[in-house]
Design a protein around this motif. Structure first.
Motif, PDB file in Angstrom:
ATOM      1  N   TRP A 330      36.580  44.661  77.331  1.00 46.07           N
ATOM      2  CA  TRP A 330      37.336  45.372  76.295  1.00 46.07           C
ATOM      3  C   TRP A 330      38.637  44.619  76.089  1.00 46.07           C
ATOM      4  CZ3 TRP A 330      42.165  47.731  76.786  1.00 46.07           C
ATOM      5  CH2 TRP A 330      42.548  48.579  75.739  1.00 46.07           C
ATOM      6  N   VAL A 331      38.942  44.285  74.827  1.00 47.05           N
ATOM      7  CA  VAL A 331      40.125  43.490  74.507  1.00 47.05           C
ATOM      8  C   VAL A 331      41.001  44.278  73.539  1.00 47.05           C
ATOM      9  CG1 VAL A 331      40.982  41.334  73.503  1.00 47.05           C
ATOM     10  CG2 VAL A 331      38.823  41.348  74.784  1.00 47.05           C
ATOM     11  N   MET A 332      42.302  44.304  73.801  1.00 49.80           N
ATOM     12  CA  MET A 332      43.260  44.914  72.882  1.00 49.80           C
ATOM     13  C   MET A 332      44.403  43.929  72.650  1.00 49.80           C
ATOM     14  SD  MET A 332      45.233  48.614  72.959  1.00 49.80           S
ATOM     15  CE  MET A 332      46.085  48.301  74.509  1.00 49.80           C
ATOM     16  N   VAL A 333      44.639  43.601  71.374  1.00 52.21           N
ATOM     17  CA  VAL A 333      45.751  42.731  70.986  1.00 52.21           C
ATOM     18  C   VAL A 333      46.709  43.572  70.152  1.00 52.21           C
ATOM     19  CG1 VAL A 333      46.438  40.591  69.839  1.00 52.21           C
ATOM     20  CG2 VAL A 333      44.186  40.746  70.940  1.00 52.21           C
ATOM     21  N   THR A 334      47.930  43.728  70.619  1.00 54.04           N
ATOM     22  CA  THR A 334      48.916  44.580  69.949  1.00 54.04           C
ATOM     23  C   THR A 334      50.191  43.790  69.655  1.00 54.04           C
ATOM     24  OG1 THR A 334      49.739  45.351  72.092  1.00 54.04           O
ATOM     25  CG2 THR A 334      48.016  46.663  71.043  1.00 54.04           C
ATOM     26  N   ASN A 335      51.143  44.490  69.003  1.00 54.51           N
ATOM     27  CA  ASN A 335      52.439  43.908  68.636  1.00 54.51           C
ATOM     28  C   ASN A 335      52.271  42.701  67.711  1.00 54.51           C
ATOM     29  OD1 ASN A 335      55.260  44.210  68.804  1.00 54.51           O
ATOM     30  ND2 ASN A 335      55.411  42.495  70.250  1.00 54.51           N
ATOM     31  N   ILE A 336      51.336  42.867  66.751  1.00 56.62           N
ATOM     32  CA  ILE A 336      51.115  41.856  65.721  1.00 56.62           C
ATOM     33  C   ILE A 336      51.964  42.245  64.509  1.00 56.62           C
ATOM     34  CG2 ILE A 336      49.402  40.796  64.201  1.00 56.62           C
ATOM     35  CD1 ILE A 336      47.280  41.566  66.310  1.00 56.62           C
ATOM     36  N   HIS A 337      52.732  41.305  63.994  1.00 54.69           N
ATOM     37  CA  HIS A 337      53.668  41.614  62.921  1.00 54.69           C
ATOM     38  C   HIS A 337      53.208  41.031  61.584  1.00 54.69           C
ATOM     39  CE1 HIS A 337      56.650  43.325  65.615  1.00 54.69           C
ATOM     40  NE2 HIS A 337      56.463  42.279  66.420  1.00 54.69           N
ATOM     41  N   TYR A 338      53.122  41.932  60.581  1.00 56.79           N
ATOM     42  CA  TYR A 338      52.984  41.552  59.178  1.00 56.79           C
ATOM     43  C   TYR A 338      54.299  41.941  58.505  1.00 56.79           C
ATOM     44  CZ  TYR A 338      47.905  40.756  59.096  1.00 56.79           C
ATOM     45  OH  TYR A 338      46.642  40.266  59.280  1.00 56.79           O
ATOM     46  N   GLY A 339      55.265  41.071  58.527  1.00 54.62           N
ATOM     47  CA  GLY A 339      56.571  41.444  57.993  1.00 54.62           C
ATOM     48  C   GLY A 339      57.140  42.601  58.804  1.00 54.62           C
ATOM     49  N   ALA A 340      57.369  43.745  58.127  1.00 49.43           N
ATOM     50  CA  ALA A 340      57.933  44.911  58.810  1.00 49.43           C
ATOM     51  C   ALA A 340      56.855  45.781  59.441  1.00 49.43           C
ATOM     52  CB  ALA A 340      58.747  45.740  57.818  1.00 49.43           C
ATOM     53  N   VAL A 341      55.599  45.454  59.219  1.00 45.90           N
ATOM     54  CA  VAL A 341      54.492  46.258  59.747  1.00 45.90           C
ATOM     55  C   VAL A 341      54.024  45.681  61.074  1.00 45.90           C
ATOM     56  CG1 VAL A 341      52.146  47.075  59.321  1.00 45.90           C
ATOM     57  CG2 VAL A 341      53.777  46.898  57.428  1.00 45.90           C
ATOM     58  N   THR A 342      53.847  46.574  62.056  1.00 49.20           N
ATOM     59  CA  THR A 342      53.319  46.179  63.364  1.00 49.20           C
ATOM     60  C   THR A 342      51.952  46.811  63.549  1.00 49.20           C
ATOM     61  OG1 THR A 342      55.552  46.052  64.293  1.00 49.20           O
ATOM     62  CG2 THR A 342      53.719  46.183  65.851  1.00 49.20           C
ATOM     63  N   THR A 343      50.988  46.035  63.973  1.00 55.91           N
ATOM     64  CA  THR A 343      49.623  46.547  64.099  1.00 55.91           C
ATOM     65  C   THR A 343      48.959  45.966  65.333  1.00 55.91           C
ATOM     66  OG1 THR A 343      47.551  46.873  62.891  1.00 55.91           O
ATOM     67  CG2 THR A 343      48.592  44.712  62.702  1.00 55.91           C
ATOM     68  N   GLY A 344      47.686  46.316  65.523  1.00 55.85           N
ATOM     69  CA  GLY A 344      46.918  45.814  66.657  1.00 55.85           C
ATOM     70  C   GLY A 344      45.434  45.988  66.410  1.00 55.85           C
ATOM     71  N   PHE A 345      44.638  45.364  67.229  1.00 52.98           N
ATOM     72  CA  PHE A 345      43.185  45.426  67.115  1.00 52.98           C
ATOM     73  C   PHE A 345      42.576  45.586  68.503  1.00 52.98           C
ATOM     74  CE2 PHE A 345      44.581  43.121  63.398  1.00 52.98           C
ATOM     75  CZ  PHE A 345      43.749  43.565  62.382  1.00 52.98           C
ATOM     76  N   THR A 346      41.441  46.266  68.565  1.00 53.47           N
ATOM     77  CA  THR A 346      40.654  46.343  69.798  1.00 53.47           C
ATOM     78  C   THR A 346      39.214  45.966  69.470  1.00 53.47           C
ATOM     79  OG1 THR A 346      40.112  48.687  69.500  1.00 53.47           O
ATOM     80  CG2 THR A 346      42.102  48.161  70.771  1.00 53.47           C
TER      81      THR A 346
END
Length: 686
Positions: A330-346
């Motif tokens: 199980w992989v989770m990548v977080t604290n990804i920045h699109y400008g002012a937007v912060t997101t993540g994926f699992t």
């Protein structure tokens, strides 16, 4: 000290210890690894870069459902392995700076490998090769091999230098020590302390790329193998195409053969800032330690790269651990920045052994008459493979296969791939008779292979028995018995035995292996005396290396193929037995109309001659403007209605008559139009 190459070309160094009073010489060999150098930087100028012109049907256009274990397994065994072992057939001459050319089938194998990886990663897998890019990359490969070094910026001081070679070097992934499909796999692996950004991988998986090129030279005359894969085209920085997931990951989300999971994992996302991304991993609910690599941009899509479990990412031998059973991460990548937007994926990645079918394995299974009639068409159907786009069926006959060979009559039953300089049929050491088979390493050039020519089909109780003696051998020299269920494209180990020094085994040991796990499958067998690097006993004098005697296979059969037939559409075929007897019918599926999967289970049938046919006609009945003719038969057959003006004929076929079935195989009826004149009718089987 023995030096096989000029010092500026050395990739290995061997030190010889002398032969002293019965002591065998040992060669401590420094390890020789493939060198990938660094990835090329992004192109600053797109002018002159190749543009798309079309696709090759057998080398691209692939798609795969990565969430289907069996579909991924099929894709690996049918398509990935189709790029293994393709001969280069080169006309290059590195010593004389001649680029030459390689065979079309070899270039297609390289391209197929590229598109396989792109399909697995969810990218458009329609990359094609550009002929001028191929030609320039071929020159670059010669330059790298001739100078035993890698650079994206060779200059006039480099041997074999040309302006085209320099151009290709600046636009290509470069490898030294391997070539072709193996180099493509190495780029996805992207080992080496200088490859913490996995830039070679990122360029191969760059979504926009549609055109690449390849140049390859083999290892010859003291020069190492080399590859240059042109990775830039005019679509760099263009509109991003649709992909299976928003991100590009390797290993990709879904199922993946464990052999292709490497110590560096990567996650790429276009136009995102991943400099502060955090990565978490778990397996079976247990946290997996990860170490994030330094962030690097300007190479393909922005990516975060990490190493789980403190694996040695710099090594070309370290891989993800695998215990033989499906393993999910199980992989989770977080604290990804699109400008002012912060997101993540699992997402999850499941590593599996492609030699082991999963619960969703469903080969084409045949149903139909167990006793087909000779000379008649007998209809059979089979279960479909959902992701197949073609099928082939065949007819074969089985004969018992009980095999024994102790080298007494030579090597005729085997294909031998060994280093020249010693006799594989050996009389100095044997278990019985006058000879045995002998495999040794007079030099560290390659594995020594003894492959049985005859493929065979084990039955439930089949066994392989060999008398084996592993004499003087180091732990880096390994005796391996291997079996293949895919026509020799890949091999599974039945038995491995590393050496224990000298003298090793001083007598033959009888070893037996059950083959029931391969029951019903057509397999090949080989003996591999393997060596890749490290220490080894050189030469082939008595007592050095691996001896084999009285190789015996029992409880198996050989299938003689009588015919193979493509199925244009549907899941049915018609078998017309040529004579009475036992036959086997089986079906295999095709992917992308080119790549066959394994044959499904054989359907045994016993063809018989048809019993005598009797036809009993009832009295004709007039029904309106039709004549109804009912008749009884002793068995199913094809029928036609014939008529005549007088009982003595001549008889002609009534093509207007319509046949209906009342009771299959027993009662039938013809309807024929009433005619003005009197008619006599009879029913016959053509």
């Amino acid at each position: 000290m023995r030096n096989n190459k000029p010092m500026h070309q050395m990739t290995q160094l061997w030190i010889l210890a002398g032969v002293i009073a019965g002591t065998f010489a040992v060669l401590p060999a420094a390890r020789s690894e493939v060198d990938l150098g660094e990835p090329p930087p992004a192109p600053a100028d797109l002018s002159g870069l190749p543009r798309p012109t079309g696709i090759y049907s057998v080398t691209g256009g692939f798609t795969v459902d990565a969430n289907s274990r069996e579909q991924v397994r099929s894709f690996y065994k049918a398509v990935y392995l189709a790029s293994e072992g393709v001969p280069m057939e080169t006309t290059s001459d590195v010593a004389n700076c001649t680029p030459g050319t390689n065979s079309l089938t070899y270039r297609e194998a390289v391209l197929r490998r590229i598109n396989w990886f792109r399909a697995m990663a969810g990218m458009p897998a329609t990359v094609t090769f550009d002929a001028p890019a191929n030609a320039r990359a071929q020159q670059a490969a010669v330059v790298m091999s001739r100078n035993n070094a890698l650079s994206h910026y060779p200059d006039g001081s480099w041997l074999c230098y040309t302006a085209d070679a320099a151009d290709a070097a600046s636009h290509s992934n470069l490898a030294l020590g391997n070539a072709g499909p193996d180099a493509i796999t190495a780029y996805i692996w992207d080992f080496g302390a200088n490859n913490t950004a996995v830039g070679h991988r990122r360029w191969l998986l760059y979504p926009q790329t549609q055109i690449m090129g390849t140049g390859d030279v083999p290892a010859t005359n003291g020069f190492g193998a080399a590859n240059a894969t042109w990775v830039f085209d005019g679509n760099y920085g263009g509109v991003r195409p649709a992909t299976r997931t928003p991100f590009v990951a390797w290993p990709p989300a879904g199922y993946l053969p464990y052999q292709l999971a490497y110590p560096q994992w990567s996650f790429a996302l276009t136009n995102a800032n991943l400099s502060g991304a955090t990565v978490s991993m778990k397996s079976n609910g247990v946290n997996v330690a990860v170490s994030v690599q330094p962030y690097a941009t300007g190479i393909g899509e922005n990516s975060v790269v990490w190493v789980p479990m403190e694996l040695d990412y710099a090594s070309s031998s370290a891989k993800m651990p695998f215990n033989g059973t499906d393993t999910t991460y199980w992989v989770m990548v977080t604290n990804i920045h699109y400008g002012a937007v912060t997101t993540g994926f699992t997402y999850t990645v499941t590593l599996f052994d492609p030699q082991v079918p999963g619960s969703d394995y469903a080969p084409p299974t045949i149903s139909g008459p167990a006793a087909p009639i000779v000379g008649q068409g007998n209809t059979y159907s089979f279960t479909s493979v959902p992701w197949a786009d073609g099928y082939e069926w065949r007819v074969s006959q089985a004969t018992p296969y009980d095999f024994t060979d102790g080298a007494e009559t030579g090597l005729g039953n085997f294909t031998v791939h060994t280093t020249p300089g010693y006799a594989v049929q050996d009389s100095s050491v044997k278990a019985t008779g006058a000879y045995s088979f002998h495999l040794a390493h007079p030099s560290p050039a390659k594995d020594q292979l003894l492959t049985l020519n005859q493929s065979f089909v084990p039955q439930a109780g089949a066994t392989l028995t060999v008398k084996s003696r592993l004499g003087a051998a180091t732990s880096d020299q390994v005796a391996i018995i291997q079996i293949s269920d895919d026509r020799g494209l890949s091999w599974q180990d039945l038995y491995t035995q590393p050496g224990t020094g000298q003298p090793g085994e001083t007598s033959f040991i009888t070893r037996s292996f059950g083959l029931g796990a391969f029951a019903g499958q057509e397999v090949r067998l080989r003996f591999n005396y393997a060596f890749s690097f490290g220490n080894y006993y050189p030469g082939a004098s008595a007592g050095v290396g691996w001896y084999l005697d009285d190789i015996t296979i029992s409880g198996a059969e050989v299938r003689t193929v009588l015919s193979t037939n493509l199925i244009v559409a549907g899941t049915n075929f018609t078998f017309t037995p040529p004579q009475p007897g036992a036959f086997l019918l089986d079906v295999r599926a095709y992917l992308f109309q080119e790549f066959p999967l394994a044959w499904g289970p054989a359907c045994p049938v016993a063809a018989t001659t048809a019993p005598p046919l009797t036809v009993t006609m009832q009295t004709p009945v007039l029904v309106g403007n039709q004549v109804r003719l009912d008749f009884l038969t002793s068995r199913a057959a094809s029928f036609q209605l014939v008529q005549a003006d007088v009982p003595t004929g001549p008889w002609t076929t009534n093509f207007a008559a319509v046949l209906t079935t009342n009771i299959p195989g027993a009662a039938y009826r013809f309807h024929a139009p009433v005619e003005a004149a009197a008619r006599f009718y009879r029913v016959q089987s053509p």
